[in-house]
Design a protein around this motif. Structure first.
Motif, PDB file in Angstrom:
ATOM      1  N   ASP A  36       0.861  -1.180   0.000  1.00 10.70           N
ATOM      2  CA  ASP A  36       0.000   0.000   0.000  1.00 10.70           C
ATOM      3  C   ASP A  36       0.902   1.237   0.000  1.00 10.70           C
ATOM      4  N   THR A  68       0.346   4.129   0.780  1.00 10.83           N
ATOM      5  CA  THR A  68       0.093   5.090   1.862  1.00 10.83           C
ATOM      6  C   THR A  68       0.600   4.569   3.205  1.00 10.83           C
ATOM      7  N   GLN A  72      -6.383   8.953 -12.124  1.00  6.24           N
ATOM      8  CA  GLN A  72      -5.974   8.843 -10.716  1.00  6.24           C
ATOM      9  C   GLN A  72      -4.741   9.699 -10.408  1.00  6.24           C
ATOM     10  N   TYR A  89      -2.440  12.283  -6.729  1.00  4.15           N
ATOM     11  CA  TYR A  89      -1.128  12.047  -6.131  1.00  4.15           C
ATOM     12  C   TYR A  89      -0.036  13.038  -6.532  1.00  4.15           C
ATOM     13  N   ILE A 138       0.510  10.178  -0.504  1.00  2.00           N
ATOM     14  CA  ILE A 138       1.174   8.880  -0.389  1.00  2.00           C
ATOM     15  C   ILE A 138       2.164   8.937   0.763  1.00  2.00           C
ATOM     16  N   ARG A 180      -6.339   2.692  -3.652  1.00  2.49           N
ATOM     17  CA  ARG A 180      -5.135   3.509  -3.467  1.00  2.49           C
ATOM     18  C   ARG A 180      -4.028   2.920  -4.324  1.00  2.49           C
TER      19      ARG A 180
END
Length: 188
Positions: free
Chosen positions: A32, A34, A63, A67, A96, A126
């Motif tokens: 992940d 994040t 997306q 970010y 992130i 994510r």
């Protein structure tokens, strides 16, 4: 089969684990994007300096806006018309783990076309960290058969998709792109 592997990988990632998985380029190690503790596990496994950032995978180009501060219009054209998988490095990273952001504030992103990656990222909601499945300084694995036992033993889950695909893959093309649309090839 694919759905089951996505579910297993998702569970490991939800619990802060790291996975070894196929991408539209070479095999990768991921987590992940994040979760800083999970990101640090990857740096440790790869024996990689934390100043060397890793890329994140997305399931769709829209997306990117989540970010990075500003996505130049050119980014969408580059992704759409690229003949090979394309990783874009852009400034203004956000949303992130700070461990993934390069010292200059940039992040490298790629929209993955691999069905496993797309389904997992959709399920995670994510980005997925992606870094070559090798110890830092060693050659990137051209297929699953080239992944070292040290990497296989060091992850929390090895995805059972494409392990028997012996075609030799290569890493993505990497370009750096600034908000004005100026770009530079980092790796072709």
């Amino acid at each position: 089969m694919l759905r089951d592997e996505v579910a297993k990988a998702y569970k490991v990632i939800q619990e802060g684990g790291i996975i070894l998985y196929p991408t539209d380029t070479i095999w990768g190690i991921g987590c992940d994007a994040t979760n800083t503790e999970a990101v640090k596990k990857i740096f440790a496994l790869k024996q990689r300096e934390e100043s060397k950032s890793m890329i994140i995978l997305l399931d769709a180009d829209h997306q990117m806006e989540r970010y990075v501060a500003e996505v130049p219009a050119l980014a969408y054209d580059l992704i759409e018309f690229a003949e090979n998988p394309l990783t874009l490095i852009m400034p203004g990273a956000k949303g992130i783990s700070p461990a993934l952001i390069a010292p200059d504030g940039s992040i490298a992103m790629r929209v993955s076309k691999h069905p496993f990656c797309q389904q997992l990222i959709q399920r995670m909601r994510r980005p997925l960290v992606s870094t070559s499945a090798n110890i830092s300084g060693e050659p990137s694995p051209k297929n699953f058969g080239f992944v070292s036992q040290e990497i296989i033993d060091g992850v929390d889950y090895v995805v059972d998709v494409d392990q028997h695909d012996l075609s030799e893959k290569k890493p993505s093309t990497i370009m750096s792109l600034d908000p004005t649309g100026r770009f530079e090839f980092i790796r072709r």
